[in-house]
Write a protein that holds these residues in place. Sequence first.
Motif, PDB file in Angstrom:
ATOM      1  N   ASN A  18       0.823  -1.207   0.000  1.00 53.53           N
ATOM      2  CA  ASN A  18       0.000   0.000   0.000  1.00 53.53           C
ATOM      3  C   ASN A  18       0.859   1.259   0.000  1.00 53.53           C
ATOM      4  N   ASP A  19       1.916   1.265   0.795  1.00 51.89           N
ATOM      5  CA  ASP A  19       2.799   2.432   0.882  1.00 51.89           C
ATOM      6  C   ASP A  19       3.434   2.773  -0.461  1.00 51.89           C
ATOM      7  N   THR A  20       3.671   1.758  -1.280  1.00 53.29           N
ATOM      8  CA  THR A  20       4.330   2.009  -2.562  1.00 53.29           C
ATOM      9  C   THR A  20       3.357   2.194  -3.729  1.00 53.29           C
ATOM     10  N   THR A  21       2.066   1.926  -3.513  1.00 57.09           N
ATOM     11  CA  THR A  21       1.137   1.983  -4.643  1.00 57.09           C
ATOM     12  C   THR A  21       0.008   3.003  -4.491  1.00 57.09           C
ATOM     13  N   ILE A  22      -0.185   3.559  -3.295  1.00 57.82           N
ATOM     14  CA  ILE A  22      -1.228   4.578  -3.121  1.00 57.82           C
ATOM     15  C   ILE A  22      -0.707   5.711  -2.249  1.00 57.82           C
ATOM     16  N   ASN A  23      -1.264   6.880  -2.462  1.00 60.57           N
ATOM     17  CA  ASN A  23      -0.917   8.055  -1.667  1.00 60.57           C
ATOM     18  C   ASN A  23      -2.136   8.405  -0.814  1.00 60.57           C
ATOM     19  N   LEU A  24      -2.128   7.964   0.440  1.00 63.72           N
ATOM     20  CA  LEU A  24      -3.280   8.180   1.306  1.00 63.72           C
ATOM     21  C   LEU A  24      -3.524   9.662   1.576  1.00 63.72           C
ATOM     22  N   CYS A  25      -2.472  10.460   1.616  1.00 62.86           N
ATOM     23  CA  CYS A  25      -2.633  11.902   1.828  1.00 62.86           C
ATOM     24  C   CYS A  25      -3.415  12.523   0.673  1.00 62.86           C
ATOM     25  N   GLN A  26      -3.116  12.107  -0.549  1.00 67.01           N
ATOM     26  CA  GLN A  26      -3.839  12.622  -1.714  1.00 67.01           C
ATOM     27  C   GLN A  26      -5.289  12.146  -1.697  1.00 67.01           C
ATOM     28  N   ILE A  27      -5.498  10.915  -1.289  1.00 68.55           N
ATOM     29  CA  ILE A  27      -6.858  10.376  -1.195  1.00 68.55           C
ATOM     30  C   ILE A  27      -7.661  11.160  -0.165  1.00 68.55           C
ATOM     31  N   GLU A  28      -7.031  11.459   0.965  1.00 66.46           N
ATOM     32  CA  GLU A  28      -7.685  12.277   1.988  1.00 66.46           C
ATOM     33  C   GLU A  28      -8.010  13.667   1.435  1.00 66.46           C
ATOM     34  N   LYS A  29      -7.044  14.289   0.801  1.00 62.21           N
ATOM     35  CA  LYS A  29      -7.196  15.649   0.262  1.00 62.21           C
ATOM     36  C   LYS A  29      -8.315  15.709  -0.771  1.00 62.21           C
ATOM     37  N   ASP A  30      -8.405  14.709  -1.621  1.00 59.97           N
ATOM     38  CA  ASP A  30      -9.400  14.688  -2.693  1.00 59.97           C
ATOM     39  C   ASP A  30     -10.739  14.091  -2.260  1.00 59.97           C
ATOM     40  N   SER A  31     -10.869  13.731  -0.984  1.00 61.91           N
ATOM     41  CA  SER A  31     -12.104  13.141  -0.436  1.00 61.91           C
ATOM     42  C   SER A  31     -12.555  11.918  -1.229  1.00 61.91           C
ATOM     43  N   ILE A  32     -11.619  11.052  -1.524  1.00 59.65           N
ATOM     44  CA  ILE A  32     -11.912   9.826  -2.258  1.00 59.65           C
ATOM     45  C   ILE A  32     -12.150   8.694  -1.269  1.00 59.65           C
ATOM     46  N   TRP A  33     -13.089   7.825  -1.602  1.00 63.02           N
ATOM     47  CA  TRP A  33     -13.350   6.629  -0.810  1.00 63.02           C
ATOM     48  C   TRP A  33     -12.645   5.469  -1.485  1.00 63.02           C
ATOM     49  N   LEU A  34     -11.746   4.825  -0.760  1.00 65.06           N
ATOM     50  CA  LEU A  34     -10.942   3.733  -1.310  1.00 65.06           C
ATOM     51  C   LEU A  34     -11.267   2.429  -0.600  1.00 65.06           C
ATOM     52  N   MET A  35     -11.403   1.371  -1.373  1.00 62.60           N
ATOM     53  CA  MET A  35     -11.527   0.032  -0.810  1.00 62.60           C
ATOM     54  C   MET A  35     -10.621  -0.884  -1.622  1.00 62.60           C
ATOM     55  N   ARG A  36      -9.759  -1.601  -0.916  1.00 61.50           N
ATOM     56  CA  ARG A  36      -8.911  -2.618  -1.542  1.00 61.50           C
ATOM     57  C   ARG A  36      -9.235  -3.954  -0.892  1.00 61.50           C
ATOM     58  N   ILE A  37      -9.560  -4.929  -1.717  1.00 56.52           N
ATOM     59  CA  ILE A  37      -9.796  -6.279  -1.209  1.00 56.52           C
ATOM     60  C   ILE A  37      -8.691  -7.166  -1.764  1.00 56.52           C
ATOM     61  N   PHE A  38      -8.041  -7.890  -0.868  1.00 52.62           N
ATOM     62  CA  PHE A  38      -6.937  -8.770  -1.226  1.00 52.62           C
ATOM     63  C   PHE A  38      -7.414 -10.218  -1.160  1.00 52.62           C
ATOM     64  N   TYR A  39      -7.120 -10.959  -2.221  1.00 54.03           N
ATOM     65  CA  TYR A  39      -7.507 -12.370  -2.331  1.00 54.03           C
ATOM     66  C   TYR A  39      -6.250 -13.229  -2.387  1.00 54.03           C
ATOM     67  N   LYS A  40      -6.311 -14.407  -1.788  1.00 55.50           N
ATOM     68  CA  LYS A  40      -5.224 -15.369  -1.974  1.00 55.50           C
ATOM     69  C   LYS A  40      -5.397 -16.000  -3.346  1.00 55.50           C
ATOM     70  N   GLU A  41      -4.283 -16.303  -3.976  1.00 59.44           N
ATOM     71  CA  GLU A  41      -4.346 -16.957  -5.272  1.00 59.44           C
ATOM     72  C   GLU A  41      -4.809 -18.395  -5.062  1.00 59.44           C
ATOM     73  N   SER A  42      -5.771 -18.810  -5.849  1.00 60.68           N
ATOM     74  CA  SER A  42      -6.310 -20.164  -5.756  1.00 60.68           C
ATOM     75  C   SER A  42      -6.744 -20.597  -7.158  1.00 60.68           C
ATOM     76  N   SER A  43      -7.304 -21.774  -7.252  1.00 59.21           N
ATOM     77  CA  SER A  43      -7.748 -22.238  -8.566  1.00 59.21           C
ATOM     78  C   SER A  43      -8.874 -21.352  -9.108  1.00 59.21           C
ATOM     79  N   GLY A  44      -9.710 -20.812  -8.236  1.00 60.30           N
ATOM     80  CA  GLY A  44     -10.797 -19.938  -8.667  1.00 60.30           C
ATOM     81  C   GLY A  44     -10.398 -18.483  -8.805  1.00 60.30           C
ATOM     82  N   MET A  45      -9.330 -18.084  -8.105  1.00 59.18           N
ATOM     83  CA  MET A  45      -8.871 -16.693  -8.125  1.00 59.18           C
ATOM     84  C   MET A  45      -7.415 -16.664  -8.571  1.00 59.18           C
ATOM     85  N   SER A  46      -7.210 -16.737  -9.851  1.00 57.95           N
ATOM     86  CA  SER A  46      -5.848 -16.721 -10.373  1.00 57.95           C
ATOM     87  C   SER A  46      -5.426 -15.291 -10.686  1.00 57.95           C
TER      88      SER A  46
END
Length: 152
Positions: A63-91
């Motif tokens: 997250n630290d290397t791929t998003i700028n939370l300060c900019q998200i806060e400043k721009d009033s953006i709502w962010l949701m990241r969902i992380f999945y484990k790699e599996s046969s159904g979620m490649s």
Amino acid sequence: MNNNLIYMLLVLICLGCNNKTEFFPLTEIGKEYSSNKDINEYIIISNPPKNTDSLASLISQYNDTTINLCQIEKDSIWLMRIFYKESSGMSRDYEEDHSYFGDYVIADHLDDIIAVFQKTGSSEKHYWEFKVKAHNDSDEWKSYPVEINCPE
């Protein structure tokens, strides 16, 4: 001859054990559910560590290397990241199937979710939530603090 066979087997086993953790954002699916002020991202993690704290640390670094939370806060953006484990159904090359016989969507893979990082609350009072699913109990989640130090 027998020793060479054993040596080759050990090398193959060791090579299989050195799988590193990698992140694969599903960029097309994220675009589908996002708008100007809402960003939804879905990310596959290959070979996630079994230790919850180690997984949380890796996700925080990502997250630290791929998003700028300060900019998200400043721009009033709502962010949701969902992380999945790699599996046969979620490649790592997962694609939704909206065909007549298919209709497989990201929401069908709840069992593969291993972490959620999101801005939540209301526009007047919001906070950041970071939860990682405990490896041994699919109903247990561990929360982690999210620290943002933005310059004024």
